[in-house]
Scaffold this motif. Sequence first.
Motif, PDB file in Angstrom:
ATOM      1  N   MET A  52      65.299 -20.359  10.752  1.00 60.57           N
ATOM      2  CA  MET A  52      65.210 -21.333  11.944  1.00 60.57           C
ATOM      3  C   MET A  52      65.133 -21.998  11.919  1.00 60.57           C
ATOM      4  SD  MET A  52      63.536 -19.982  14.977  1.00 60.57           S
ATOM      5  CE  MET A  52      64.246 -17.859  15.055  1.00 60.57           C
ATOM      6  N   LYS A  53      64.694 -23.156  11.025  1.00 64.34           N
ATOM      7  CA  LYS A  53      64.248 -23.951  11.247  1.00 64.34           C
ATOM      8  C   LYS A  53      65.557 -24.846  10.128  1.00 64.34           C
ATOM      9  CE  LYS A  53      61.507 -27.109   8.737  1.00 64.34           C
ATOM     10  NZ  LYS A  53      59.500 -27.540   7.872  1.00 64.34           N
ATOM     11  N   GLU A  89      68.057 -24.146  10.386  1.00 63.76           N
ATOM     12  CA  GLU A  89      69.091 -24.040  11.441  1.00 63.76           C
ATOM     13  C   GLU A  89      68.576 -25.455  12.504  1.00 63.76           C
ATOM     14  OE1 GLU A  89      73.005 -23.199  13.291  1.00 63.76           O
ATOM     15  OE2 GLU A  89      72.184 -22.560  11.506  1.00 63.76           O
ATOM     16  N   ARG A  90      67.956 -25.568  13.100  1.00 61.60           N
ATOM     17  CA  ARG A  90      67.648 -26.507  14.646  1.00 61.60           C
ATOM     18  C   ARG A  90      67.565 -28.045  13.734  1.00 61.60           C
ATOM     19  NH1 ARG A  90      62.160 -23.577  16.975  1.00 61.60           N
ATOM     20  NH2 ARG A  90      63.141 -21.653  18.267  1.00 61.60           N
ATOM     21  N   GLU A  91      67.091 -27.993  12.549  1.00 63.51           N
ATOM     22  CA  GLU A  91      67.192 -29.346  11.711  1.00 63.51           C
ATOM     23  C   GLU A  91      68.272 -29.828  11.725  1.00 63.51           C
ATOM     24  OE1 GLU A  91      65.357 -28.796   7.439  1.00 63.51           O
ATOM     25  OE2 GLU A  91      63.579 -29.790   8.885  1.00 63.51           O
ATOM     26  N   LYS A  92      69.621 -28.560  11.424  1.00 63.81           N
ATOM     27  CA  LYS A  92      70.990 -28.714  11.806  1.00 63.81           C
ATOM     28  C   LYS A  92      71.746 -29.281  12.706  1.00 63.81           C
ATOM     29  CE  LYS A  92      75.863 -26.628  10.792  1.00 63.81           C
ATOM     30  NZ  LYS A  92      75.966 -25.076  10.256  1.00 63.81           N
ATOM     31  N   ARG A  93      71.390 -28.435  14.055  1.00 67.58           N
ATOM     32  CA  ARG A  93      71.512 -28.986  15.380  1.00 67.58           C
ATOM     33  C   ARG A  93      71.565 -30.768  15.999  1.00 67.58           C
ATOM     34  NH1 ARG A  93      70.211 -23.794  18.552  1.00 67.58           N
ATOM     35  NH2 ARG A  93      71.380 -21.430  17.474  1.00 67.58           N
ATOM     36  N   ALA A  94      69.853 -30.568  15.098  1.00 70.02           N
ATOM     37  CA  ALA A  94      69.191 -31.694  15.399  1.00 70.02           C
ATOM     38  C   ALA A  94      70.142 -33.248  14.822  1.00 70.02           C
ATOM     39  CB  ALA A  94      68.130 -31.572  14.961  1.00 70.02           C
TER      40      ALA A  94
END
Length: 327
Positions: A181-182, A184-189
């Motif tokens: 999840m971390k 994935e969120r870094e990728k989104r950011a």
Amino acid sequence: MSLFGFDIVLIVFLALVVLVFFSGVKTVPQGHNYTIERFGRYRTTLTPGLNFIVPFIDRIGQKLNMMEQVLDVPSQEVITRDNASVTADGVTFYQVLDAARAAYEVLGLQNAILNLTMTNIRSVMGSMDLDQLLSNRDEINAQLLRVVDAAVEPWGIKITRIEIKDINPPRDLVEAMGRQMKAEREKRAAILEAEGRRQSEILKAEGQKQSLILEAEGRRESAFRDSEAREREAEAEAKATQLVSEAIAAGDVQAINYFVANKYIEAFGKMATSRNQKTLIMPIEATSMLGALTGIGEIAKEAFGSGSTASARSSSVPETGQGRETD
């Protein structure tokens, strides 16, 4: 003595009658139903309130609670479709609708409902991947309710709700999901940041484009107006030259003097305000300039002949006090 014995018999008989009467009266509390058996066979169901049965022949078989009841489903281990092991528990709400069927169609009603619910929890949850299991809890509840309710319908039972309380994956799996999840969120950011920079560059380019367009429009408008001003100026100069030419042709010496003096003063002013001019030496005074203008007027007199002498004299520049003679 015989009378006393008759009284005793009568009293005993009345007591028996009262005992038989009260043994046939049954009071059922609200929210419950009692089944009545006659010689071991089901005969009827008593509803809440005051009821009468045949004493010593009918008896109460089962006392059933007709209110909605809750049954805790203990925690159990479930293997998902992608071979992930999770622990899940839940709660089941049910209600008895038919007391006779609930009493005589199944033995151990709550135990039967509990085992049926646990079996279907393993079946439904085992057919899903872990991600689906964690994100589609409402779908799991709906499937369990549909399957279990259809299974207990012959028992006169209605399953009103089944809820999964907790789904607990192993600790190492939870940590791996947290890292995923971390990431994935870094990728989104990073994607959002890149999109923001891209949008900023696009807007900046659009602004520069609009600025260049407006600047070009301004230059075009300025050039147009400069051209129009030069055109007006040329027209005015041509008009003035025409008027002066007409005046010269008509022998108007005053117009010649004005035209030559105006050009002389303009040339002198340009020379004085020149950017390369640092020192300006003026060997002449204002009276000398007037004298030059007078000389130009004399040349014009000679050019037009003696016929215009009177007109030239009247239109010449007045002399200063230094050159005036008294009669």
